[in-house]
Design a protein around this motif. Structure first.
Motif, PDB file in Angstrom:
ATOM      1  N   ASN A  35       0.854  -1.099  -0.274  1.00  0.00           N
ATOM      2  CA  ASN A  35       0.140  -0.450   0.224  1.00  0.00           C
ATOM      3  C   ASN A  35       0.876   1.199  -0.212  1.00  0.00           C
ATOM      4  N   GLY A  36       0.584   1.833  -1.362  1.00  0.00           N
ATOM      5  CA  GLY A  36       1.349   3.238  -1.321  1.00  0.00           C
ATOM      6  C   GLY A  36       1.396   4.229  -0.162  1.00  0.00           C
ATOM      7  N   GLU A  37      -0.293   4.098   0.335  1.00  0.00           N
ATOM      8  CA  GLU A  37       0.199   5.253   0.951  1.00  0.00           C
ATOM      9  C   GLU A  37       0.076   4.705   2.666  1.00  0.00           C
ATOM     10  N   GLN A  38      -0.002   3.595   2.851  1.00  0.00           N
ATOM     11  CA  GLN A  38       0.880   3.289   4.287  1.00  0.00           C
ATOM     12  C   GLN A  38       2.411   3.248   4.236  1.00  0.00           C
ATOM     13  N   LEU A  39       3.068   2.749   3.368  1.00  0.00           N
ATOM     14  CA  LEU A  39       4.537   3.392   3.095  1.00  0.00           C
ATOM     15  C   LEU A  39       5.006   4.545   3.432  1.00  0.00           C
ATOM     16  N   LEU A  40       4.034   5.858   2.659  1.00  0.00           N
ATOM     17  CA  LEU A  40       4.457   6.902   3.261  1.00  0.00           C
ATOM     18  C   LEU A  40       3.996   7.500   4.059  1.00  0.00           C
ATOM     19  N   LEU A  41       3.080   7.177   4.947  1.00  0.00           N
ATOM     20  CA  LEU A  41       2.813   6.959   6.621  1.00  0.00           C
ATOM     21  C   LEU A  41       3.814   6.173   7.363  1.00  0.00           C
ATOM     22  N   THR A  42       4.398   4.978   7.288  1.00  0.00           N
ATOM     23  CA  THR A  42       5.346   4.562   7.696  1.00  0.00           C
ATOM     24  C   THR A  42       7.210   4.829   7.632  1.00  0.00           C
ATOM     25  N   VAL A  43       6.742   5.065   6.352  1.00  0.00           N
ATOM     26  CA  VAL A  43       8.503   4.573   6.092  1.00  0.00           C
ATOM     27  C   VAL A  43       8.763   6.034   5.597  1.00  0.00           C
ATOM     28  N   VAL A  44       8.039   6.768   4.694  1.00  0.00           N
ATOM     29  CA  VAL A  44       8.544   7.886   4.120  1.00  0.00           C
ATOM     30  C   VAL A  44       8.896   8.804   5.043  1.00  0.00           C
ATOM     31  N   ILE A  45       8.290   9.450   5.329  1.00  0.00           N
ATOM     32  CA  ILE A  45       7.504  10.251   6.463  1.00  0.00           C
ATOM     33  C   ILE A  45       8.632  10.461   7.515  1.00  0.00           C
ATOM     34  N   PRO A  46       8.450   9.395   7.954  1.00  0.00           N
ATOM     35  CA  PRO A  46       9.822   8.992   9.398  1.00  0.00           C
ATOM     36  C   PRO A  46      10.957   8.880   8.816  1.00  0.00           C
ATOM     37  N   THR A  47      11.274   9.058   8.068  1.00  0.00           N
ATOM     38  CA  THR A  47      12.883   9.050   7.304  1.00  0.00           C
ATOM     39  C   THR A  47      13.344  10.172   6.525  1.00  0.00           C
ATOM     40  N   LEU A  48      12.302  10.767   6.115  1.00  0.00           N
ATOM     41  CA  LEU A  48      12.484  12.312   5.309  1.00  0.00           C
ATOM     42  C   LEU A  48      12.672  13.630   7.142  1.00  0.00           C
ATOM     43  N   LEU A  49      12.215  12.712   7.915  1.00  0.00           N
ATOM     44  CA  LEU A  49      11.924  13.823   8.957  1.00  0.00           C
ATOM     45  C   LEU A  49      13.292  13.139   9.173  1.00  0.00           C
ATOM     46  N   LEU A  50      13.880  12.199   9.912  1.00  0.00           N
ATOM     47  CA  LEU A  50      15.022  11.929  10.351  1.00  0.00           C
ATOM     48  C   LEU A  50      15.585  12.942   9.309  1.00  0.00           C
ATOM     49  N   VAL A  51      16.258  12.503   8.021  1.00  0.00           N
ATOM     50  CA  VAL A  51      17.681  13.286   7.492  1.00  0.00           C
ATOM     51  C   VAL A  51      17.350  14.594   7.194  1.00  0.00           C
ATOM     52  N   LEU A  52      16.145  15.140   7.335  1.00  0.00           N
ATOM     53  CA  LEU A  52      15.767  16.286   7.458  1.00  0.00           C
ATOM     54  C   LEU A  52      15.917  17.426   8.672  1.00  0.00           C
ATOM     55  N   PHE A  53      15.604  17.302   9.791  1.00  0.00           N
ATOM     56  CA  PHE A  53      15.996  17.575  10.627  1.00  0.00           C
ATOM     57  C   PHE A  53      16.686  17.509  10.910  1.00  0.00           C
ATOM     58  N   SER A  54      17.797  16.711  10.756  1.00  0.00           N
ATOM     59  CA  SER A  54      19.476  16.126  11.510  1.00  0.00           C
ATOM     60  C   SER A  54      20.218  17.004  10.473  1.00  0.00           C
ATOM     61  N   SER A  55      20.160  17.109   9.208  1.00  0.00           N
ATOM     62  CA  SER A  55      20.871  18.102   8.974  1.00  0.00           C
ATOM     63  C   SER A  55      20.574  19.326   8.454  1.00  0.00           C
ATOM     64  N   VAL A  56      19.691  19.373   8.634  1.00  0.00           N
ATOM     65  CA  VAL A  56      19.438  21.251   8.600  1.00  0.00           C
ATOM     66  C   VAL A  56      18.911  22.083  10.401  1.00  0.00           C
ATOM     67  N   ASP A  57      19.398  22.677  10.376  1.00  0.00           N
ATOM     68  CA  ASP A  57      19.516  23.270  11.876  1.00  0.00           C
ATOM     69  C   ASP A  57      18.270  24.194  12.017  1.00  0.00           C
ATOM     70  N   ILE A  58      16.533  23.905  12.261  1.00  0.00           N
ATOM     71  CA  ILE A  58      15.456  24.359  11.663  1.00  0.00           C
ATOM     72  C   ILE A  58      15.470  24.095  13.301  1.00  0.00           C
ATOM     73  N   VAL A  59      15.693  23.163  14.345  1.00  0.00           N
ATOM     74  CA  VAL A  59      15.060  23.594  15.890  1.00  0.00           C
ATOM     75  C   VAL A  59      15.778  22.575  16.311  1.00  0.00           C
ATOM     76  N   ASP A  60      15.997  24.095  17.544  1.00  0.00           N
ATOM     77  CA  ASP A  60      16.936  24.220  18.927  1.00  0.00           C
ATOM     78  C   ASP A  60      16.982  22.783  19.729  1.00  0.00           C
ATOM     79  N   THR A  61      17.659  21.658  19.930  1.00  0.00           N
ATOM     80  CA  THR A  61      17.640  20.347  19.671  1.00  0.00           C
ATOM     81  C   THR A  61      18.406  20.494  21.498  1.00  0.00           C
ATOM     82  N   GLY A  62      18.935  21.447  21.574  1.00  0.00           N
ATOM     83  CA  GLY A  62      19.591  21.740  23.137  1.00  0.00           C
ATOM     84  C   GLY A  62      21.154  21.056  22.126  1.00  0.00           C
ATOM     85  N   ALA A  63      22.242  20.705  23.688  1.00  0.00           N
ATOM     86  CA  ALA A  63      23.571  20.723  23.449  1.00  0.00           C
ATOM     87  C   ALA A  63      23.574  19.241  22.536  1.00  0.00           C
ATOM     88  N   GLY A  64      24.375  19.110  22.056  1.00  0.00           N
ATOM     89  CA  GLY A  64      24.863  17.571  21.408  1.00  0.00           C
ATOM     90  C   GLY A  64      24.154  17.736  20.396  1.00  0.00           C
TER      91      GLY A  64
END
Length: 256
Positions: A35-64
């Protein structure tokens, strides 16, 4: 002329219960992965969020490093997306189209069907955790802590979200479940401590900390980022949500 009893005569009847549950779980998993929609929800979105927010300093996540803060939260999001959002939507539409009603009349008992759905959720989560862990390591993640505590958090988180997802799917119309599940997913993504630290919400953080995704994120972050011991408070919150959600789903779930 007499005919001996047929050694190879068919013996119609239901397959052993474990085999039926395993077959249904395998079917549920294949349907989810196709199911493409389920894969988008369960795999693609979490992966994109992890890569995006880890690579670009958008949110202040504290030290480290950002990935050390984000990876545990994204793992919690992956559990929520599969056990709650994906399961609620899929089960809601199965109920609407009469699939659950037909399955309930098969030799597979209703509790066996729910066990198969749970096994499918767990199998999908294993794939999610492996994928996200590999990506997080590639981004420089340095986890710590007790693996058993992490496993316990993930299991209780799955129970909590599964109960809530089945409760929603078994009481609301399919279209309402679709809208509500996606809305809850977005709200908890923003306000559940997944990406934005709860201390950014001021006085509301104490209320938000009681949400299941907040407890799961906080518990995983405490163990994996800070190397803390077993997070009993977060485990207690997840256990309460799990017991209440599963009990309510068992009481109010409508199969038709």
């Amino acid at each position: 002329m007499t005919t001996a009893t047929g050694t190879y005569a068919p013996r119609p009847g239901a397959a052993p219960l474990p085999r039926m549950i395993a077959a249904q779980a395998a079917l549920e998993t294949r349907m989810l992965l196709r199911n493409g929609e389920q894969l988008l929800l369960t795999v693609v979105i979490p992966t994109l969020l992890l890569v995006l927010f880890s690579s670009v300093d958008i949110v202040d996540t504290g030290a480290g490093k950002s990935v050390d803060f984000l990876a545990p939260g994204i793992l919690a999001l992956a559990v929520m997306s599969t056990a709650f959002t994906g399961q609620a939507i899929a089960t809601g539409f199965e109920r609407r189209y009469g699939v659950l009603k037909r399955l309930a009349s098969s030799p597979l008992p209703r509790w066996g069907l729910m066990a198969a759905k749970t096994a499918s959720v767990l199998a999908t989560e294993v794939l999610q955790v492996i994928l996200l862990t590999v990506i997080a390591f590639a981004l420089g993640w340095s986890p710590h802590g007790n693996p058993f505590a992490v496993l316990l958090l993930l299991v209780l988180g799955t129970a909590a979200f599964s109960g809530l997802g089945l409760l929603m799917a078994g009481t609301l119309r399919a279209e309402a479940t679709l809208a509500a599940a996606n809305l809850v997913f977005l709200l908890l993504l923003v306000g559940g401590g997944v990406i934005v630290p709860l201390d950014k919400f001021g006085g509301a953080q104490h209320v938000l900390a009681l949400l299941p995704v907040s407890a799961l994120s906080d518990g995983l972050r405490g163990v994996l980022q800070h190397g803390s011991g077993t997070p009993w408070a977060d485990l207690g919150i997840l256990a309460v949500w799990g017991v209440l959600g599963l009990a309510a789903a068992g009481r109010f779930f409508r199969w038709e």
